[in-house]
Design a protein around this motif. Structure first.
Motif, PDB file in Angstrom:
ATOM      1  N   GLY A 291       0.775  -1.226   0.000  1.00  0.00           N
ATOM      2  CA  GLY A 291       0.000   0.000   0.000  1.00  0.00           C
ATOM      3  C   GLY A 291       0.809   1.280   0.000  1.00  0.00           C
ATOM      4  O   GLY A 291       0.236   2.386   0.045  1.00  0.00           O
ATOM      5  N   LYS A 292       2.135   1.161  -0.087  1.00  0.00           N
ATOM      6  CA  LYS A 292       2.960   2.356  -0.142  1.00  0.00           C
ATOM      7  C   LYS A 292       2.829   2.974  -1.533  1.00  0.00           C
ATOM      8  O   LYS A 292       3.078   2.310  -2.543  1.00  0.00           O
ATOM      9  N   LYS A 293       2.465   4.228  -1.574  1.00  0.00           N
ATOM     10  CA  LYS A 293       2.244   4.903  -2.858  1.00  0.00           C
ATOM     11  C   LYS A 293       3.433   5.751  -3.311  1.00  0.00           C
ATOM     12  O   LYS A 293       3.568   6.042  -4.494  1.00  0.00           O
ATOM     13  N   HIS A 294       4.260   6.146  -2.367  1.00  0.00           N
ATOM     14  CA  HIS A 294       5.391   7.022  -2.707  1.00  0.00           C
ATOM     15  C   HIS A 294       6.604   6.589  -1.897  1.00  0.00           C
ATOM     16  O   HIS A 294       6.578   6.592  -0.663  1.00  0.00           O
ATOM     17  N   ILE A 295       7.664   6.184  -2.601  1.00  0.00           N
ATOM     18  CA  ILE A 295       8.904   5.804  -1.920  1.00  0.00           C
ATOM     19  C   ILE A 295      10.070   6.587  -2.518  1.00  0.00           C
ATOM     20  O   ILE A 295       9.961   7.152  -3.619  1.00  0.00           O
ATOM     21  N   ALA A 296      11.166   6.600  -1.792  1.00  0.00           N
ATOM     22  CA  ALA A 296      12.417   7.186  -2.294  1.00  0.00           C
ATOM     23  C   ALA A 296      13.507   6.135  -2.188  1.00  0.00           C
ATOM     24  O   ALA A 296      13.460   5.254  -1.319  1.00  0.00           O
ATOM     25  N   VAL A 297      14.484   6.214  -3.079  1.00  0.00           N
ATOM     26  CA  VAL A 297      15.624   5.296  -3.059  1.00  0.00           C
ATOM     27  C   VAL A 297      16.903   6.106  -3.093  1.00  0.00           C
ATOM     28  O   VAL A 297      17.050   7.023  -3.912  1.00  0.00           O
ATOM     29  N   SER A 320       9.497  -1.381 -11.512  1.00  0.00           N
ATOM     30  CA  SER A 320       9.007  -2.470 -10.668  1.00  0.00           C
ATOM     31  C   SER A 320       8.038  -1.943  -9.615  1.00  0.00           C
ATOM     32  O   SER A 320       6.987  -2.545  -9.350  1.00  0.00           O
ATOM     33  N   PHE A 321       8.365  -0.820  -9.016  1.00  0.00           N
ATOM     34  CA  PHE A 321       7.495  -0.220  -7.998  1.00  0.00           C
ATOM     35  C   PHE A 321       6.177   0.242  -8.602  1.00  0.00           C
ATOM     36  O   PHE A 321       5.092  -0.043  -8.077  1.00  0.00           O
ATOM     37  N   LEU A 322       6.253   0.932  -9.738  1.00  0.00           N
ATOM     38  CA  LEU A 322       5.041   1.459 -10.359  1.00  0.00           C
ATOM     39  C   LEU A 322       4.152   0.340 -10.898  1.00  0.00           C
ATOM     40  O   LEU A 322       2.920   0.405 -10.794  1.00  0.00           O
ATOM     41  N   ALA A 323       4.759  -0.718 -11.438  1.00  0.00           N
ATOM     42  CA  ALA A 323       3.978  -1.831 -11.984  1.00  0.00           C
ATOM     43  C   ALA A 323       3.237  -2.580 -10.887  1.00  0.00           C
ATOM     44  O   ALA A 323       2.195  -3.200 -11.148  1.00  0.00           O
ATOM     45  N   ALA A 324       3.755  -2.531  -9.661  1.00  0.00           N
ATOM     46  CA  ALA A 324       3.126  -3.250  -8.544  1.00  0.00           C
ATOM     47  C   ALA A 324       2.072  -2.404  -7.838  1.00  0.00           C
ATOM     48  O   ALA A 324       1.501  -2.850  -6.837  1.00  0.00           O
ATOM     49  N   GLY A 325       1.841  -1.201  -8.326  1.00  0.00           N
ATOM     50  CA  GLY A 325       0.797  -0.368  -7.742  1.00  0.00           C
ATOM     51  C   GLY A 325       1.282   0.913  -7.101  1.00  0.00           C
ATOM     52  O   GLY A 325       0.463   1.712  -6.625  1.00  0.00           O
ATOM     53  N   GLY A 326       2.573   1.133  -7.072  1.00  0.00           N
ATOM     54  CA  GLY A 326       3.087   2.397  -6.547  1.00  0.00           C
ATOM     55  C   GLY A 326       2.749   3.541  -7.483  1.00  0.00           C
ATOM     56  O   GLY A 326       2.482   3.337  -8.671  1.00  0.00           O
ATOM     57  N   GLU A 327       2.768   4.751  -6.951  1.00  0.00           N
ATOM     58  CA  GLU A 327       2.362   5.901  -7.755  1.00  0.00           C
ATOM     59  C   GLU A 327       3.472   6.926  -7.957  1.00  0.00           C
ATOM     60  O   GLU A 327       3.567   7.540  -9.025  1.00  0.00           O
ATOM     61  N   ARG A 328       4.339   7.104  -6.972  1.00  0.00           N
ATOM     62  CA  ARG A 328       5.383   8.115  -7.085  1.00  0.00           C
ATOM     63  C   ARG A 328       6.706   7.544  -6.586  1.00  0.00           C
ATOM     64  O   ARG A 328       6.755   6.892  -5.543  1.00  0.00           O
ATOM     65  N   PHE A 329       7.749   7.819  -7.342  1.00  0.00           N
ATOM     66  CA  PHE A 329       9.076   7.264  -7.047  1.00  0.00           C
ATOM     67  C   PHE A 329      10.085   8.404  -7.077  1.00  0.00           C
ATOM     68  O   PHE A 329      10.195   9.126  -8.074  1.00  0.00           O
ATOM     69  N   THR A 330      10.807   8.589  -5.985  1.00  0.00           N
ATOM     70  CA  THR A 330      11.819   9.641  -5.908  1.00  0.00           C
ATOM     71  C   THR A 330      13.204   9.012  -5.838  1.00  0.00           C
ATOM     72  O   THR A 330      13.480   8.211  -4.929  1.00  0.00           O
ATOM     73  N   TYR A 331      14.049   9.343  -6.791  1.00  0.00           N
ATOM     74  CA  TYR A 331      15.431   8.869  -6.738  1.00  0.00           C
ATOM     75  C   TYR A 331      16.295   9.977  -6.150  1.00  0.00           C
ATOM     76  O   TYR A 331      16.277  11.111  -6.635  1.00  0.00           O
ATOM     77  N   VAL A 332      17.054   9.640  -5.114  1.00  0.00           N
ATOM     78  CA  VAL A 332      17.984  10.586  -4.498  1.00  0.00           C
ATOM     79  C   VAL A 332      19.330  10.417  -5.190  1.00  0.00           C
ATOM     80  O   VAL A 332      19.958   9.366  -5.066  1.00  0.00           O
ATOM     81  N   PRO A 333      19.797  11.391  -5.932  1.00  0.00           N
ATOM     82  CA  PRO A 333      21.056  11.228  -6.682  1.00  0.00           C
ATOM     83  C   PRO A 333      22.238  10.920  -5.771  1.00  0.00           C
ATOM     84  O   PRO A 333      22.231  11.251  -4.574  1.00  0.00           O
TER      85      PRO A 333
END
Length: 357
Positions: A291-297, A320-333
């Motif tokens: 159920g996590k919609k927004h994660i950062a890596v 992979s995150f978006l295909a499993a139902g996630g909505e927002r993905f933040t990459y920390v450079p």
């Protein structure tokens, strides 16, 4: 200024003290600092990728299977296909303006900034350059050039915050191989793992804070993704896994977050044996299913953005995150050439240079 920008004819030379008048002049004694990064192909075509991958995957620190078993599989099967896939990955992130990989661009800029900082403090007694374990500029060519320019002492600085046999150790091995072939060896020191250094941790924490501040909504989970290693490395004495876990904890404490605020995962697994985990690509999908919609890596083991971060994390793992139902993905450079990162690297280098400058 990096030594790669200095022509040998312009180097200051002098007759050694107490030498006879007809003694050949030699380069003025200096201290060298060499930043060592993983490596890069020269181009993205099949043969450039094959040369690079063959050198990388033939390294016994990277793949330690017996040569009689591994080399036929590598040369006849893996390298007949993998250069196409790897070339495609590199093309998606390639610096087309400079016609080089982002890793090369960033490492050169890190070197330039470190050279400016160290030379501002110590003058022309210091030469700063960089090399790659695989590809160009080679470790051998850079160390030989520094020696020819008068560097009688060299600090060799693998750009890996955590120690691992397939990264730190193989970079050092390559430097030592050059020393084995030199008639006149410079004195050499190697920089140890620096994941606990306060300035490194603060730069890493600042990068996370800035990414969160820039996001429209705060991510619900931060995943610290490290490059993976086979699980047996733990029992064979490699401290990498433990140092990665400690890095996550120290980062969490620096941020002032509660336990569980950052997850540790490992990417870039290949081959049939068990690797340390969980795999990042699977873990982010599981977070989405929870159920996590927004994660950062964030990538604390990489000092520079490269194919493993720009393509694997920001494309494959994001998908992979978006295909499993996630909505927002933040990459920390990665920390790259941030001023606080350069300041941390300079502080680490100066500590290891104690007594030489």
């Amino acid at each position: 200024m990096s030594t790669s920008q200095v022509e040998p004819e312009t180097m200051e030379r002098q007759r050694p003290a107490h030498a006879p008048a007809d003694h050949t002049s030699v380069a003025k004694p200096k201290v060298g600092v060499v930043l060592a990064n993983l490596g890069t192909p020269d181009a993205t075509d099949y043969w450039s990728m094959r040369r690079y991958l063959s050198e990388f995957l033939s390294d016994k620190r990277v793949v330690d299977y017996p040569s009689w078993k591994w080399q036929p599989l590598l040369q006849l099967v893996i390298l007949s296909r993998r250069p196409f896939k790897s070339g495609e990955a590199y093309r998606s992130i390639w610096n087309s303006e400079k016609n080089e990989s982002p890793l090369l661009t960033i490492t050169r800029e890190q070197t330039r900034k470190m050279a400016e900082a160290l030379e501002a403090r110590h003058g022309d007694r210091v030469r700063v350059d960089f090399c790659m374990r695989y590809g160009n500029p080679s470790t051998d060519s850079v160390l030989r050039r520094l020696q020819a320019e008068g560097c009688e002492r060299i600090l060799f600085f693998p750009l890996y915050p955590q120690y691992a046999s397939p990264t730190t150790a193989t970079a050092n091995d390559q430097a030592f191989r050059t020393l084995m072939r030199l008639k006149w060896q410079p004195a050499i020191r190697t920089v140890p793992a620096y994941f606990e250094h306060s300035a490194y941790l603060e730069a890493l924490a600042s990068s996370v804070r800035e990414a969160y501040a820039a996001a429209e909504t705060p991510p619900e989970v931060l995943v610290a993704s490290y490059h993976g290693v086979p699980k047996r490395f733990l029992t064979e004495g490699d401290p990498y896994h433990c140092q990665c876990q400690k890095t996550t904890r120290l980062l969490r404490e620096r941020l002032g977050w509660p336990e569980g605020g950052i997850h540790t995962a490992f990417q870039s697994q290949f081959g049939p044996e068990e690797w340390v985990g969980p795999p990042t690509v699977d873990h982010v999908a599981e977070l989405a299913r929870q159920g996590k919609k927004h994660i950062a890596v964030v990538s604390p083991a990489f000092s520079s953005d490269c194919v493993e971060t720009l393509e694997e994390i920001n494309e494959e793992i994001r998908d992979s995150f978006l295909a499993a139902g996630g909505e927002r993905f933040t990459y920390v450079p990665c920390l790259n050439d941030r001023d606080d990162h350069i300041a941390a690297l300079v502080a680490i280098a100066e500590n290891e240079l104690a007594g030489w400058l």
